[in-house]
Structure formats: structure tokens, C-alpha cells
Write an enzyme that holds these catalytic residues in place. Structure first.
Site, mmCIF file in Angstrom:
data_model
loop_
_atom_site.group_PDB
_atom_site.id
_atom_site.type_symbol
_atom_site.label_atom_id
_atom_site.label_comp_id
_atom_site.label_asym_id
_atom_site.label_seq_id
_atom_site.Cartn_x
_atom_site.Cartn_y
_atom_site.Cartn_z
ATOM 1 N N HIS A 45 0.843 -1.205 0.000
ATOM 2 C CA HIS A 45 0.000 0.000 0.000
ATOM 3 C C HIS A 45 0.876 1.252 0.000
ATOM 4 O O HIS A 45 0.645 2.190 -0.747
ATOM 5 C CB HIS A 45 -0.859 0.061 1.286
ATOM 6 C CG HIS A 45 -1.913 -0.978 1.421
ATOM 7 N ND1 HIS A 45 -2.050 -1.742 2.560
ATOM 8 C CD2 HIS A 45 -2.906 -1.368 0.584
ATOM 9 C CE1 HIS A 45 -3.085 -2.551 2.422
ATOM 10 N NE2 HIS A 45 -3.624 -2.356 1.226
ATOM 11 N N LYS B 190 -18.221 -5.590 8.798
ATOM 12 C CA LYS B 190 -17.004 -6.409 8.789
ATOM 13 C C LYS B 190 -16.120 -6.031 9.977
ATOM 14 O O LYS B 190 -15.682 -4.879 10.083
ATOM 15 C CB LYS B 190 -16.267 -6.178 7.459
ATOM 16 C CG LYS B 190 -15.308 -7.291 7.110
ATOM 17 C CD LYS B 190 -14.864 -7.159 5.676
ATOM 18 C CE LYS B 190 -13.514 -7.790 5.459
ATOM 19 N NZ LYS B 190 -12.917 -7.400 4.196
ATOM 20 N N ARG C 134 -2.040 -5.947 -8.443
ATOM 21 C CA ARG C 134 -0.957 -6.897 -8.137
ATOM 22 C C ARG C 134 -0.817 -7.949 -9.211
ATOM 23 O O ARG C 134 0.280 -8.352 -9.566
ATOM 24 C CB ARG C 134 -1.235 -7.598 -6.795
ATOM 25 C CG ARG C 134 -1.100 -6.685 -5.608
ATOM 26 C CD ARG C 134 -1.664 -7.301 -4.374
ATOM 27 N NE ARG C 134 -3.098 -7.513 -4.511
ATOM 28 C CZ ARG C 134 -3.919 -7.776 -3.521
ATOM 29 N NH1 ARG C 134 -3.445 -7.918 -2.308
ATOM 30 N NH2 ARG C 134 -5.203 -7.930 -3.719
ATOM 31 N N SER D 75 -3.205 -7.679 3.045
ATOM 32 C CA SER D 75 -3.377 -7.525 4.496
ATOM 33 C C SER D 75 -3.827 -8.844 5.116
ATOM 34 O O SER D 75 -3.377 -9.203 6.215
ATOM 35 C CB SER D 75 -4.408 -6.434 4.800
ATOM 36 O OG SER D 75 -3.977 -5.206 4.303
#
Ligand code: PNS
Length: 159
Positions: A17, A41, A90, A127
Site C-alpha cells: 500500500h 465487517k 498486483r 493484508s
């Protein structure tokens, strides 16, 4: 003034990030890093903790601002004069979902999404993977900032 946003959950921020945020900061006048407040969440870190870590690790950039948002990202952009969303890509696996969101965001509010290819050094990072590795005592040094590594250790020991 060019104002862009790097949105995300950042639970927690990784070096992947940070690489994107730093590169965006060298291209645009102002970069907002916006943490999603998602009541449905439950993260490992609270939104306040994520914001604190992000503030600490981006302090060296004079044009990076850390914020939080709830609801639609395009509404946050409109309210803050942000004209583009910056996303890191990515791998091809990221592309389908990112393309869908980018097209929806454009359809909703004519907000552009700009994709930046992730530094290959970090292309395998997420993450979730960091949390999983750290949970079982794996070494995440060099993959997250030191402050995040310390917080992961503290949080996972508490559990
Ligand atoms: O780090 P993440 O969890 O991959 O980030 C996803 C995020 C926050 C960018 C995305 O879920 C989002 O923009 N959520 C806000 C709600 C919204 O605008 N949904 C419609 C997207 S087309």
C-alpha cells in the site's frame, strides 16, 4: 489542484500500500488515503487504529492526508473535490473485480480510476495474508512498516 484518493480497508497497511501511496504522492498535488468504515465487517484493527498507523507511516509526505469514509466512495470523492481513484494492481486476478468497480464508479459519478502496477517486490502481499502469517508467528518484517509489525505482535498476543 489534482486531488486523488487511495481507498481501502488497510487492516493493516502494508508496504505494498505504502509503495502505491508514495508513488501517487509524487504524481499528484494531494493524495487522500481513505479507510472504509464497514460496520458489517469486524477487522483485526479498529478504524481509529488503522488511521493512526497510516498517519504515522505517511508522515514524511507533506501532501498525503489520512481520512475515513462510510457509504459510497464516489460520494466521498464528490464531497472532497477528488477527481480520480488510484488503485494498485498486483496480478491479473485483481483485474476483474477492479475493472467492475472502476466502471461502476465511472457510471455513478464520472470518477476516473487509475491503476498503478504494484512493485513486484510486493505483488504477493495482502493484508489478509499478513494477518494469517503473523497469527502463526511467521516473519513479516520488510512486508509491513515496523510500527505495524509491533502492533500485530501486540494484538495477536492479546488474543
Ligand atoms: O482494501 P479493499 O477492502 O479491497 O477496498 C475496497 C474498497 C474500500 C475500495 C471498496 O470496497 C469501496 O470502494 N467501498 C465503498 C463502497 C462503494 O463505493 N461500493 C461500490 C463500489 S463500485
Amino acid at each position: 489542484m489534482s486531488r486523488v484518493v487511495c481507498p481501502g480497508s488497510f487492516d493493516p497497511v502494508t508496504n505494498g500500500h505504502l509503495d502505491i501511496v508514495g508513488r501517487a504522492a509524487s504524481l499528484y498535488d494531494e493524495v487522500f488515503v481513505a479507510v472504509l468504515i464497514n460496520p458489517s465487517k469486524h477487522g483485526l484493527f479498529t478504524v481509529d487504529e488503522r488511521v493512526e498507523m497510516l498517519r504515522e507511516v505517511t508522515a514524511k509526505y507533506g501532501n498525503v492526508r489520512i481520512d475515513r469514509f462510510a457509504g459510497l466512495l464516489v460520494d466521498y470523492c464528490s464531497a472532497n473535490g477528488i477527481t480520480a481513484i488510484i488503485k494498485g494492481l498486483r496480478a491479473v486476478s485483481d483485474f476483474e473485480y477492479e475493472l467492475q468497480m472502476a466502471q461502476m464508479n465511472y457510471r455513478l459519478a464520472k470518477i476516473e480510476t487509475l491503476f498503478m502496477t504494484t512493485n513486484p517486490q510486493y505483488s504477493f502481499l495482502s493484508s489478509s495474508l499478513i494477518k494469517d502469517v503473523a497469527k502463526y508467528g511467521g516473519d513479516v518484517s520488510g512486508l509491513v512498516p515496523d510500527v505495524v509489525q509491533d502492533r500485530l505482535r501486540d494484538r495477536l498476543v492479546q488474543r
